[in-house]
Motif scaffolding. Structure first.
Motif: not given
Length: 293
Positions: A149, A152, A166, A170, A173, A204, A283-286
């Motif tokens: 990763w 995003h 996405t 996400t 992930h 999160h 971690a990427p956000s949605p």
């Protein structure tokens, strides 16, 4: 790609002879190690949509919606044809992009690497290893998956494709982050996990699996009061945002911390845990920033 341990080299990255595509970050392509020039967001959208379909047909109607939404221009058919034609030219003779019925499909060769596909394969292998009690193998494979990763996913495609794809990426992930933490805890790497899990829980806060791993890591690191504080913060947030209480499993862990009955960490393996990896990305956000054209 937040994880606690140092990155592990992976053979999944790069190929000297075939095609390589990136979706877990800016959409890109390489042919025999050389970058392929892509024209813009809409061409990247076509490429990403075909790669995400894994060889299945993506209809003209679907591609049109991903490019323009519900109000495409009158020239959408000819524009779509132009994007595909130019993409074939950019990718060269090994593109594998072909017309099938009322749509297009992209056939990938054995030498083709797509980071999203590699990620899914590694996560599946890590999950199996974890289920079979092979924690070290699980941690290694899941770490390799998370290292793919680059922030995003799909940040430079249309907002229509971004919104469609996405959220699931996400979620995958975050599941991999949780599985990796489970494997690392089984290896006694609780102290190394705390910074990365703290970041993930902040991003999160309603994700109870992440919170449970953080509470366990904090407790095993000699920080039970911090574990209780994390639980209380999550409990209030769940009540305020969802009107619910923590799950029975999380309440049981909270009770175990209070009564000092959290299971002790396993005996560390012969090899020392890998050092904390600096600068791990969250971690990427949605929601990803989408390009317009």
């Amino acid at each position: 790609m937040d994880r606690a341990t140092a990155p592990t080299p992976t053979a999944a990255r790069g190929t000297a002879t075939g095609m390589e595509f990136t979706l877990l970050g800016p959409v890109s392509a390489q042919c025999a190690g050389r970058p392929v020039v892509l024209d813009g967001a809409k061409q990247r959208t076509v490429l990403a949509a075909l790669l995400l379909a894994r060889g299945h047909v993506v209809t003209d109607e679907r591609l049109t919606t991903l490019l323009w939404g519900e109000d495409p221009p009158a020239t959408s058919t000819s524009q779509l044809y132009t994007y595909v034609s130019r993409l074939r030219t950019r990718l060269g003779p090994e593109h594998g992009l072909e017309r099938r019925g009322a749509g297009y499909a992209m056939r990938t060769a054995d030498t083709t690497v797509v980071d999203w596909h590699t990620f899914q394969t590694l996560v599946a292998a890590g999950r199996t290893a974890l289920r079979e009690g092979r924690a070290a193998d699980a941690e290694r494979r899941l770490a390799e998956a998370l290292d793919l990763w680059q922030g995003h996913p799909l940040p430079d495609v249309t907002d229509h494709l971004c919104a469609a794809e996405t959220p699931a990426m996400t979620e995958a992930h975050l599941t991999a982050v949780e599985l990796h933490a489970e494997a690392a805890l089984a290896l006694g790497q609780h102290a190394a996990l705390v910074p990365a899990l703290t970041r993930q829980v902040a991003l999160h806060p309603l994700r109870e699996g992440l919170l449970a791993h953080l509470m366990t890591a904090l407790y095993r690191s000699g920080r039970p009061s911090d574990a209780l504080t994390a639980y209380e913060s999550a409990r209030r947030m769940l009540a305020d945002n969802l009107g619910t209480d923590p799950t029975p499993a999380l309440r049981a862990l909270h009770h175990a911390v209070l009564t000092n009955t959290v299971p002790a960490p396993p005996t560390p393996p012969a090899a020392a845990p890998a050092p904390v990896r600096p600068g791990a990305q969250p971690a990427p956000s949605p929601s990803a920033t989408a390009a317009g054209t």
